[in-house]
Design a protein around this motif. Structure first.
Motif, PDB file in Angstrom:
ATOM      1  N   TRP A  92      50.162  50.490  45.998  1.00 26.23           N
ATOM      2  CA  TRP A  92      50.737  49.711  47.103  1.00 26.23           C
ATOM      3  C   TRP A  92      50.137  50.139  48.443  1.00 26.23           C
ATOM      4  O   TRP A  92      49.830  49.298  49.288  1.00 26.23           O
ATOM      5  CB  TRP A  92      52.247  49.888  47.115  1.00 26.23           C
ATOM      6  N   ARG A  93      49.960  51.440  48.638  1.00 28.39           N
ATOM      7  CA  ARG A  93      49.398  51.941  49.887  1.00 28.39           C
ATOM      8  C   ARG A  93      47.949  51.493  50.090  1.00 28.39           C
ATOM      9  O   ARG A  93      47.510  51.309  51.225  1.00 28.39           O
ATOM     10  CB  ARG A  93      49.463  53.468  49.916  1.00 28.39           C
ATOM     11  N   SER A  94      47.221  51.333  49.003  1.00 31.97           N
ATOM     12  CA  SER A  94      45.805  50.985  49.119  1.00 31.97           C
ATOM     13  C   SER A  94      45.583  49.493  49.315  1.00 31.97           C
ATOM     14  O   SER A  94      44.473  49.087  49.664  1.00 31.97           O
ATOM     15  CB  SER A  94      45.047  51.445  47.871  1.00 31.97           C
ATOM     16  N   GLU A  95      46.618  48.674  49.103  1.00 29.93           N
ATOM     17  CA  GLU A  95      46.452  47.225  49.218  1.00 29.93           C
ATOM     18  C   GLU A  95      46.744  46.789  50.646  1.00 29.93           C
ATOM     19  O   GLU A  95      47.745  47.180  51.235  1.00 29.93           O
ATOM     20  CB  GLU A  95      47.369  46.500  48.239  1.00 29.93           C
ATOM     21  N   ASN A  96      45.862  45.953  51.183  1.00 31.24           N
ATOM     22  CA  ASN A  96      45.946  45.580  52.594  1.00 31.24           C
ATOM     23  C   ASN A  96      45.459  44.148  52.769  1.00 31.24           C
ATOM     24  O   ASN A  96      44.451  43.751  52.201  1.00 31.24           O
ATOM     25  CB  ASN A  96      45.088  46.549  53.420  1.00 31.24           C
ATOM     26  N   TYR A  97      46.222  43.373  53.561  1.00 28.69           N
ATOM     27  CA  TYR A  97      45.861  41.986  53.848  1.00 28.69           C
ATOM     28  C   TYR A  97      45.536  41.857  55.339  1.00 28.69           C
ATOM     29  O   TYR A  97      46.290  42.359  56.179  1.00 28.69           O
ATOM     30  CB  TYR A  97      46.993  41.025  53.502  1.00 28.69           C
ATOM     31  N   MET A 105      41.038  38.502  54.442  1.00 30.99           N
ATOM     32  CA  MET A 105      40.513  39.652  53.704  1.00 30.99           C
ATOM     33  C   MET A 105      41.617  40.304  52.889  1.00 30.99           C
ATOM     34  O   MET A 105      42.761  40.412  53.338  1.00 30.99           O
ATOM     35  CB  MET A 105      39.912  40.681  54.672  1.00 30.99           C
ATOM     36  N   VAL A 106      41.250  40.758  51.672  1.00 24.08           N
ATOM     37  CA  VAL A 106      42.150  41.506  50.800  1.00 24.08           C
ATOM     38  C   VAL A 106      41.437  42.779  50.369  1.00 24.08           C
ATOM     39  O   VAL A 106      40.360  42.713  49.759  1.00 24.08           O
ATOM     40  CB  VAL A 106      42.559  40.686  49.555  1.00 24.08           C
ATOM     41  N   LYS A 107      42.031  43.917  50.691  1.00 21.80           N
ATOM     42  CA  LYS A 107      41.488  45.210  50.274  1.00 21.80           C
ATOM     43  C   LYS A 107      42.460  45.871  49.304  1.00 21.80           C
ATOM     44  O   LYS A 107      43.665  45.884  49.541  1.00 21.80           O
ATOM     45  CB  LYS A 107      41.261  46.119  51.484  1.00 21.80           C
ATOM     46  N   SER A 108      41.927  46.416  48.217  1.00 16.98           N
ATOM     47  CA  SER A 108      42.767  47.059  47.206  1.00 16.98           C
ATOM     48  C   SER A 108      41.948  48.104  46.467  1.00 16.98           C
ATOM     49  O   SER A 108      40.728  48.199  46.639  1.00 16.98           O
ATOM     50  CB  SER A 108      43.323  46.008  46.224  1.00 16.98           C
ATOM     51  N   GLY A 109      42.666  48.886  45.642  1.00 14.60           N
ATOM     52  CA  GLY A 109      41.985  49.877  44.819  1.00 14.60           C
ATOM     53  C   GLY A 109      42.256  51.294  45.268  1.00 14.60           C
ATOM     54  O   GLY A 109      42.084  51.603  46.444  1.00 14.60           O
ATOM     55  N   VAL A 110      42.690  52.141  44.335  1.00 22.45           N
ATOM     56  CA  VAL A 110      42.945  53.549  44.632  1.00 22.45           C
ATOM     57  C   VAL A 110      41.672  54.368  44.446  1.00 22.45           C
ATOM     58  O   VAL A 110      41.259  55.108  45.341  1.00 22.45           O
ATOM     59  CB  VAL A 110      44.065  54.098  43.723  1.00 22.45           C
ATOM     60  N   ILE A 111      41.049  54.223  43.301  1.00 23.83           N
ATOM     61  CA  ILE A 111      39.814  54.961  43.012  1.00 23.83           C
ATOM     62  C   ILE A 111      38.595  54.107  43.361  1.00 23.83           C
ATOM     63  O   ILE A 111      37.718  54.532  44.108  1.00 23.83           O
ATOM     64  CB  ILE A 111      39.789  55.377  41.534  1.00 23.83           C
ATOM     65  N   ARG A 112      38.574  52.908  42.825  1.00 27.33           N
ATOM     66  CA  ARG A 112      37.487  51.969  43.118  1.00 27.33           C
ATOM     67  C   ARG A 112      37.982  50.950  44.138  1.00 27.33           C
ATOM     68  O   ARG A 112      38.912  50.206  43.882  1.00 27.33           O
ATOM     69  CB  ARG A 112      37.032  51.257  41.846  1.00 27.33           C
ATOM     70  N   ARG A 150      36.160  26.209  42.838  1.00 23.35           N
ATOM     71  CA  ARG A 150      37.592  26.500  42.896  1.00 23.35           C
ATOM     72  C   ARG A 150      37.870  27.999  42.907  1.00 23.35           C
ATOM     73  O   ARG A 150      38.772  28.508  42.237  1.00 23.35           O
ATOM     74  CB  ARG A 150      38.322  25.845  41.726  1.00 23.35           C
ATOM     75  N   THR A 151      37.087  28.730  43.647  1.00 26.00           N
ATOM     76  CA  THR A 151      37.354  30.156  43.812  1.00 26.00           C
ATOM     77  C   THR A 151      38.672  30.325  44.558  1.00 26.00           C
ATOM     78  O   THR A 151      39.054  29.497  45.390  1.00 26.00           O
ATOM     79  CB  THR A 151      36.230  30.834  44.598  1.00 26.00           C
ATOM     80  N   SER A 152      39.379  31.407  44.260  1.00 21.43           N
ATOM     81  CA  SER A 152      40.698  31.603  44.856  1.00 21.43           C
ATOM     82  C   SER A 152      40.868  33.030  45.329  1.00 21.43           C
ATOM     83  O   SER A 152      40.211  33.957  44.847  1.00 21.43           O
ATOM     84  CB  SER A 152      41.801  31.258  43.852  1.00 21.43           C
ATOM     85  N   LEU A 153      41.780  33.177  46.270  1.00 21.57           N
ATOM     86  CA  LEU A 153      42.133  34.474  46.844  1.00 21.57           C
ATOM     87  C   LEU A 153      43.655  34.533  46.878  1.00 21.57           C
ATOM     88  O   LEU A 153      44.302  33.612  47.391  1.00 21.57           O
ATOM     89  CB  LEU A 153      41.552  34.608  48.242  1.00 21.57           C
ATOM     90  N   ILE A 154      44.246  35.592  46.326  1.00 23.52           N
ATOM     91  CA  ILE A 154      45.705  35.669  46.198  1.00 23.52           C
ATOM     92  C   ILE A 154      46.231  36.815  47.054  1.00 23.52           C
ATOM     93  O   ILE A 154      45.769  37.953  46.943  1.00 23.52           O
ATOM     94  CB  ILE A 154      46.127  35.881  44.733  1.00 23.52           C
ATOM     95  N   LEU A 155      47.194  36.503  47.913  1.00 23.82           N
ATOM     96  CA  LEU A 155      47.926  37.502  48.686  1.00 23.82           C
ATOM     97  C   LEU A 155      49.292  37.668  48.022  1.00 23.82           C
ATOM     98  O   LEU A 155      50.205  36.863  48.241  1.00 23.82           O
ATOM     99  CB  LEU A 155      48.075  37.057  50.146  1.00 23.82           C
ATOM    100  N   GLU A 156      49.424  38.688  47.185  1.00 20.17           N
ATOM    101  CA  GLU A 156      50.633  38.856  46.381  1.00 20.17           C
ATOM    102  C   GLU A 156      51.732  39.569  47.166  1.00 20.17           C
ATOM    103  O   GLU A 156      51.468  40.544  47.876  1.00 20.17           O
ATOM    104  CB  GLU A 156      50.318  39.651  45.109  1.00 20.17           C
ATOM    105  N   ASP A 157      52.961  39.050  47.001  1.00 19.00           N
ATOM    106  CA  ASP A 157      54.163  39.674  47.582  1.00 19.00           C
ATOM    107  C   ASP A 157      54.022  39.891  49.089  1.00 19.00           C
ATOM    108  O   ASP A 157      54.507  40.893  49.630  1.00 19.00           O
ATOM    109  CB  ASP A 157      54.468  41.010  46.892  1.00 19.00           C
TER     110      ASP A 157
END
Length: 218
Positions: A92-97, A105-112, A150-157
């Motif tokens: 959760w801490r590594s995910e950023n919108y 932009m969507v950034k995610s990932g703890v290790i990668r 039809r590429t997509s980008l999802i901003l979850e929660d």
């Protein structure tokens, strides 16, 4: 929710909005795991007591360390659950919108680390979906569709999905005036210096007759 207006001097890109997924929604599985840990700790002595009774009943048939195995088994389960909870929090801490003046932009990932984005001129459609829990917590999923295959980008929660959708629509239309920064105010010392450097009026020169009267008038 966090609003910021930060400028990247190299590319001219400004971060207009930044947030993370809603904490209570994203960590609902972690909360469930934590409840299981509390139950295991609360009933730990009861579990060991029943394991001792089971060992007493099978000891005449086969010698099996039921109590020792049960103790280690419960402790291992608790440790794994705690590590799983920690992983959920780090995810959760590594995910950023982010919404900039150029893209989503969507950034995610703890290790990668993963960095996915879509420019506003590529966006074709936006869909918002909310579960019952997300409605209660005023959050939801925003799925953004692009024009290429039809590429997509999802901003979850994401918190306040309706407000975020309005921001994206305004940026698609090129209306970013609401996010413009105010020009910096001049320091008080600079204002004082400007006041002190006001142009002075030129001294009025006397005519020749006035100078003559001044010198020779008795």
């Amino acid at each position: 929710m966090l609003r910021i207006n930060r400028r990247n001097s190299d590319s001219g890109e400004r971060v207009l909005f930044e947030t993370r997924p809603r904490l209570i929604v994203r960590l609902k599985s972690a909360i469930f795991k934590f409840i299981i840990v509390l139950l295991l700790l609360y009933f730990f002595t009861t579990i060991i007591r029943y394991a001792a009774l089971l060992q007493g009943s099978v000891s005449t048939i086969v010698t099996v360390p039921v109590v020792t195995g049960t103790t280690y088994g419960v402790l291992i389960i608790i440790l794994l659950l705690l590590m799983w909870i920690l992983w959920n929090i780090l995810s959760w801490r590594s995910e950023n919108y982010k919404l900039t003046n150029q893209r989503v932009m969507v950034k995610s990932g703890v290790i990668r680390k993963n960095n996915v984005y879509m420019h506003y001129n590529k966006i074709q459609d936006i869909i918002i979906s909310q579960s019952i829990t997300e409605r209660i917590t005023n959050s939801g999923d925003i799925e953004i569709f692009g024009g290429h295959d039809r590429t997509s980008l999802i901003l979850e929660d994401i918190p306040n999905p309706g407000e975020v959708e309005n921001m994206i629509n305004r940026m698609i239309e090129g209306d970013d005036s609401e996010f413009e920064t105010n020009p910096p105010e001049e320091p008080q010392s600079a204002q004082n210096n400007l006041r002190s450097k006001k142009p002075q009026k030129p001294e009025k020169r006397q005519s020749v007759m006035e100078e003559y009267d001044k010198k020779f008038k008795l």
